[in-house]
Motif scaffolding. Structure first.
Motif, PDB file in Angstrom:
ATOM      1  N   LEU A 185       0.940  -1.392  -0.007  1.00 38.61           N
ATOM      2  CA  LEU A 185       0.075   0.022   0.049  1.00 38.61           C
ATOM      3  C   LEU A 185       0.755   1.288  -0.112  1.00 38.61           C
ATOM      4  O   LEU A 185       0.612   2.244  -0.870  1.00 38.61           O
ATOM      5  CB  LEU A 185      -0.958   0.065   1.366  1.00 38.61           C
ATOM      6  CG  LEU A 185      -1.978   1.057   1.414  1.00 38.61           C
ATOM      7  CD1 LEU A 185      -2.960   0.976   0.277  1.00 38.61           C
ATOM      8  CD2 LEU A 185      -2.603   0.964   2.767  1.00 38.61           C
ATOM      9  N   ARG A 186       2.029   1.320   0.880  1.00 36.64           N
ATOM     10  CA  ARG A 186       2.804   2.284   0.906  1.00 36.64           C
ATOM     11  C   ARG A 186       3.531   2.604  -0.468  1.00 36.64           C
ATOM     12  O   ARG A 186       3.684   3.877  -0.937  1.00 36.64           O
ATOM     13  CB  ARG A 186       3.751   2.176   1.894  1.00 36.64           C
ATOM     14  CG  ARG A 186       5.050   3.143   1.984  1.00 36.64           C
ATOM     15  CD  ARG A 186       4.620   4.639   2.075  1.00 36.64           C
ATOM     16  NE  ARG A 186       3.715   5.027   3.416  1.00 36.64           N
ATOM     17  CZ  ARG A 186       4.243   5.328   4.396  1.00 36.64           C
ATOM     18  NH1 ARG A 186       5.615   5.594   4.645  1.00 36.64           N
ATOM     19  NH2 ARG A 186       3.319   5.752   5.311  1.00 36.64           N
ATOM     20  N   ALA A 187       3.916   1.400  -1.095  1.00 42.10           N
ATOM     21  CA  ALA A 187       4.674   1.595  -2.316  1.00 42.10           C
ATOM     22  C   ALA A 187       3.758   2.205  -3.506  1.00 42.10           C
ATOM     23  O   ALA A 187       3.995   3.143  -4.200  1.00 42.10           O
ATOM     24  CB  ALA A 187       5.154   0.345  -2.842  1.00 42.10           C
ATOM     25  N   GLU A 188       2.380   1.803  -3.451  1.00 42.81           N
ATOM     26  CA  GLU A 188       1.507   2.318  -4.544  1.00 42.81           C
ATOM     27  C   GLU A 188       1.271   3.866  -4.286  1.00 42.81           C
ATOM     28  O   GLU A 188       1.146   4.683  -5.168  1.00 42.81           O
ATOM     29  CB  GLU A 188       0.055   1.609  -4.160  1.00 42.81           C
ATOM     30  CG  GLU A 188      -0.833   2.252  -5.288  1.00 42.81           C
ATOM     31  CD  GLU A 188      -2.292   1.516  -5.208  1.00 42.81           C
ATOM     32  OE1 GLU A 188      -3.324   1.830  -5.849  1.00 42.81           O
ATOM     33  OE2 GLU A 188      -2.442   0.375  -4.368  1.00 42.81           O
ATOM     34  N   ALA A 189       1.068   4.152  -2.786  1.00 40.30           N
ATOM     35  CA  ALA A 189       1.143   5.867  -2.563  1.00 40.30           C
ATOM     36  C   ALA A 189       2.183   6.491  -2.920  1.00 40.30           C
ATOM     37  O   ALA A 189       2.071   7.675  -3.527  1.00 40.30           O
ATOM     38  CB  ALA A 189       0.772   5.807  -1.073  1.00 40.30           C
ATOM     39  N   ARG A 190       3.453   5.994  -2.830  1.00 40.25           N
ATOM     40  CA  ARG A 190       4.630   6.432  -3.256  1.00 40.25           C
ATOM     41  C   ARG A 190       4.763   6.875  -4.685  1.00 40.25           C
ATOM     42  O   ARG A 190       5.215   7.803  -5.250  1.00 40.25           O
ATOM     43  CB  ARG A 190       5.917   5.418  -2.746  1.00 40.25           C
ATOM     44  CG  ARG A 190       7.255   6.276  -2.670  1.00 40.25           C
ATOM     45  CD  ARG A 190       8.125   5.618  -2.383  1.00 40.25           C
ATOM     46  NE  ARG A 190       8.237   5.498  -0.962  1.00 40.25           N
ATOM     47  CZ  ARG A 190       8.184   4.613   0.051  1.00 40.25           C
ATOM     48  NH1 ARG A 190       8.174   3.247  -0.471  1.00 40.25           N
ATOM     49  NH2 ARG A 190       8.133   4.644   1.317  1.00 40.25           N
ATOM     50  N   GLY A 191       4.451   5.778  -5.331  1.00 41.91           N
ATOM     51  CA  GLY A 191       4.470   5.950  -6.841  1.00 41.91           C
ATOM     52  C   GLY A 191       3.486   6.884  -7.496  1.00 41.91           C
ATOM     53  O   GLY A 191       3.958   7.684  -8.409  1.00 41.91           O
TER      54      GLY A 191
END
Length: 249
Positions: free
Chosen positions: A173-179
């Motif tokens: 979830l954090r990786a998606e938000a960061r992207g």
């Protein structure tokens, strides 16, 4: 005539130094002159600084139930015995509902005296014993059933304090938000480059602001469990913001 005398004087001094065994004065060399070329002056690069925001949400795959037992008896021994019996029943019910032993943790255990005021005097009336557990429910659709099982097993001694929904691994979830945050910043910088008649260059720096752990977002209340106590897990949301600096060419 005067110049001749000076030369003779210098010669006489040299002869005298030689006679005394002393070295003659060394010749003085002309100082070297070093020429330093001026350093080339480089114009500072033109940059644009932008911020980007990204938000991602996901359904929780983990429920954390905080529940326990609490009993009051006349003596401390009876209170502890009753508390232990109720706790054993609770744990057996939770285990039967599909919760693994490794996912049940004792968070608190207490025994305290109970006093009451009678006729202006404080009187000991009994003892209260309690135990609180943290119960991880990995089959989220079983949350309502587990809560009901706790209440049925422990009876009047049952205490349900809270239930929270979470993600077993919030990394995706954090990786998606960061992207999404980076894409937002890059798109803004590209637009500014176009508006200024330039081309977007390399990324110079990037700073991330942590949005904290994923948190619940409001969702419509609905019957969540097929059986037992109805609960609504909603969704979890993670947010990331970045500050990026790009060169403009």
């Amino acid at each position: 005539m005067h110049a001749v005398r000076s030369l003779r004087s210098l010669s006489a001094v040299a002869v005298t130094l030689a006679a005394l065994g002393l070295p003659a004065a060394p010749a003085v060399a002309a100082p070297a002159v070093t020429t330093v070329a001026p350093a080339a002056v480089t114009a500072p690069a033109t940059t644009v600084t932008v911020t980007g925001a990204g938000s991602a949400s996901a359904a929780p795959d983990l429920a954390v139930l905080t529940a326990g037992v609490e009993v009051t008896e006349k003596t401390a021994d009876k209170a502890l015995a009753a508390q232990s019996s109720a706790a054993d029943a609770l744990l057996a019910a939770v285990r039967k509902a599909g919760v693994a032993d490794k996912d049940v943790t004792t968070e608190g255990l207490s025994l305290s005296a109970v006093h009451q005021d009678e006729d202006g005097a404080t009187k000991l009336t009994g003892y209260q014993a309690s135990q609180v557990f943290s119960i991880k429910i990995r089959a989220v659709d079983r949350t309502g059933a587990v809560i009901q099982a706790v209440v049925d097993a422990a009876g009047d001694a049952a205490r349900v304090h809270a239930v929270a929904f979470d993600l077993a691994d919030a990394g995706a979830l954090r990786a998606e938000a960061r992207g999404l945050a980076y894409k937002d910043a890059h798109d803004k910088a590209a637009q500014y480059a176009k508006l200024s008649g330039r081309r977007l260059g390399r990324l110079v720096s990037l700073d991330e602001s942590d949005g904290g752990r994923p948190r619940p977002v409001p969702m419509p209340v609905a019957a969540f469990a097929k059986e037992g106590v109805p609960v609504a897990p909603g969704q979890l949301q993670d947010e990331v913001s970045v500050t990026a600096v790009f060169e403009l060419r």
